[in-house]
Design an enzyme around this catalytic site. Structure first.
Site, PDB file in Angstrom:
ATOM      1  N   TYR A   1       0.835  -1.200   0.000  1.00  0.00           N
ATOM      2  CA  TYR A   1       0.000   0.000   0.000  1.00  0.00           C
ATOM      3  C   TYR A   1       0.873   1.255   0.000  1.00  0.00           C
ATOM      4  O   TYR A   1       1.900   1.318   0.663  1.00  0.00           O
ATOM      5  CB  TYR A   1      -0.932   0.022   1.202  1.00  0.00           C
ATOM      6  CG  TYR A   1      -2.040  -1.007   1.160  1.00  0.00           C
ATOM      7  CD1 TYR A   1      -2.268  -1.786   0.022  1.00  0.00           C
ATOM      8  CD2 TYR A   1      -2.865  -1.217   2.260  1.00  0.00           C
ATOM      9  CE1 TYR A   1      -3.276  -2.726  -0.008  1.00  0.00           C
ATOM     10  CE2 TYR A   1      -3.880  -2.154   2.235  1.00  0.00           C
ATOM     11  CZ  TYR A   1      -4.077  -2.918   1.102  1.00  0.00           C
ATOM     12  OH  TYR A   1      -5.086  -3.857   1.084  1.00  0.00           O
TER      13      TYR A   1
ATOM     14  N   PRO B   1     -16.386  -3.462   0.876  1.00  0.00           N
ATOM     15  CA  PRO B   1     -17.782  -3.707   1.233  1.00  0.00           C
ATOM     16  C   PRO B   1     -18.769  -2.797   0.512  1.00  0.00           C
ATOM     17  O   PRO B   1     -19.952  -3.131   0.402  1.00  0.00           O
ATOM     18  CB  PRO B   1     -17.811  -3.456   2.751  1.00  0.00           C
ATOM     19  CG  PRO B   1     -16.662  -2.527   2.989  1.00  0.00           C
ATOM     20  CD  PRO B   1     -15.606  -2.955   2.019  1.00  0.00           C
TER      21      PRO B   1
ATOM     22  N   GLY C   1     -16.025  -0.139  -3.830  1.00  0.00           N
ATOM     23  CA  GLY C   1     -15.340   1.074  -4.258  1.00  0.00           C
ATOM     24  C   GLY C   1     -16.214   2.311  -4.247  1.00  0.00           C
ATOM     25  O   GLY C   1     -15.938   3.275  -4.971  1.00  0.00           O
TER      26      GLY C   1
ATOM     27  N   LEU D   1     -21.806   1.230  -3.896  1.00  0.00           N
ATOM     28  CA  LEU D   1     -22.956   0.961  -3.027  1.00  0.00           C
ATOM     29  C   LEU D   1     -23.161   2.057  -1.982  1.00  0.00           C
ATOM     30  O   LEU D   1     -23.962   1.894  -1.066  1.00  0.00           O
ATOM     31  CB  LEU D   1     -22.775  -0.395  -2.328  1.00  0.00           C
ATOM     32  CG  LEU D   1     -22.879  -1.620  -3.239  1.00  0.00           C
ATOM     33  CD1 LEU D   1     -22.350  -2.859  -2.532  1.00  0.00           C
ATOM     34  CD2 LEU D   1     -24.337  -1.839  -3.667  1.00  0.00           C
TER      35      LEU D   1
ATOM     36  N   GLY E   1     -24.327   5.163  -2.510  1.00  0.00           N
ATOM     37  CA  GLY E   1     -25.351   6.150  -2.810  1.00  0.00           C
ATOM     38  C   GLY E   1     -24.996   6.958  -4.038  1.00  0.00           C
ATOM     39  O   GLY E   1     -23.886   6.863  -4.570  1.00  0.00           O
TER      40      GLY E   1
END
Length: 324
Positions: A53, A212, A215, A218, A220
């Site tokens: 990362y 979850p 990306g 989900l 909105g």
């Protein structure tokens, strides 16, 4: 904050895991420090990172940020169950990636140094390595555990049969073996319900879902247009186009029950007893606060059924999902 045991172990971790992938590339270090401190205030004691990362080969930029955070003192390191990963490319030479014993040992030493800690609580294999035999992998992990540098070993992005193979080989060596699996899992991506989740249940592994919110897709309407991190706009646009009708239904249903889409997506995962803690990777403090609110949302059976209707899974575990 609620806590759960990590798989079949006695280790207690928060029901949300703070993902650090955005720290460095997308979240400045000072903001990352503030987010980590706020996570601790909320009772989040589970932080996830990886040696790759930061996305600068060999630098481990995000681990360095986590290490500087721990170095501020105040009991920060003692409060946190820290998880990192090994597998990714950390240099240009042949043995600076994957899961050879040489790379596992050297990568662990480097991660410990970057994070200013003496022990990695959960050391996760970031991907299956089909070139390294399990005896070699487990021998290296045994050395690290014996030296007190690693406490628990987990996997990430394993297939169900990889989990079974790893666990059986560890059992033959009288080792604890894998205690967790970190997989892509959300309302849209549900293929692990076929074999990965049954394998986790059979071997007592805690499931740690990554992405979850897919990306941000989900999250909105606004989040769909501003999906963050390394999977930004192009990723969001592709998935909005692919799942547009279902997303419209989903957001309408979230409005109907009076909760934000991001909270509903996390609550759906938390309702699954095999899920230990979804990884939330906030870029901002607001995104962290939104994730924490999901902990107070319990979805009733009718809500779970409605979400299954909007985003159908594979039909349950294999082989019943596709055979009699």
């Amino acid at each position: 904050m609620n806590y759960a045991q990590l798989g079949r172990t006695g280790l207690k971790v928060s029901r949300l895991c703070l993902g650090t992938m955005n720290f460095g590339p997308h979240t400045p270090e000072t903001d990352a420090f503030a987010i980590m401190d706020r996570a601790i205030e909320h009772g989040i004691n589970f932080f996830d990172t990886a040696n790759v990362y930061g996305w600068q080969k060999g630098e481990g930029l995000t681990e360095q940020i986590v290490g500087r955070f721990f170095s501020q003192g105040g009991g920060r390191r003692d409060k946190i169950v820290v998880a990192t990963k090994v597998y990714g490319i950390m240099g240009d030479w042949p043995n600076e990636s994957r899961l050879s014993a040489r790379h596992i040992i050297r990568a662990c030493e480097a991660s410990l140094k970057r994070m200013n800690t003496e022990v990695i609580d959960l050391y996760q294999m970031h991907h299956i390595d089909r070139l390294s035999p399990w005896d070699e992998i487990w021998q290296a992990m045994e050395v690290l555990v014996g030296q007190g540098k690693v406490l628990y070993v987990g996997s990430s992005n394993f297939a169900g049969w990889h989990i079974a193979q790893a666990c059986e080989k560890a059992r033959s060596r009288h080792m604890l073996g894998l205690v967790s699996e970190q997989s892509l899992y959300n309302l849209i991506d549900r293929s692990i319900e076929l074999e990965v989740i049954p394998a986790c249940q059979a071997y007592g592994l805690g499931l740690i879902p990554w992405s979850p919110l897919k990306g941000g897709v989900l999250g909105g309407g606004g989040a769909r247009q501003k999906a963050s991190g390394r999977r930004a706009s192009e990723f969001a646009q592709k998935n909005v186009q692919k799942y547009g009708d279902a997303l419209v239904r989903y957001e309408a249903y979230c409005t109907q029950i009076g909760h934000e889409p991001s909270e509903v997506a996390l609550a759906w995962l938390l309702a699954n007893p095999v899920v230990t803690a979804p990884i939330v990777g906030p870029r901002t403090m607001d995104q962290l606060e939104s994730a924490v609110r999901a902990l107070s949302l319990t979805l009733d059976p009718s809500a779970m059924s409605e979400l299954d209707a909007i985003f159908p899974g594979p039909g349950g575990p294999a082989p019943e999902a596709y055979a009699w």
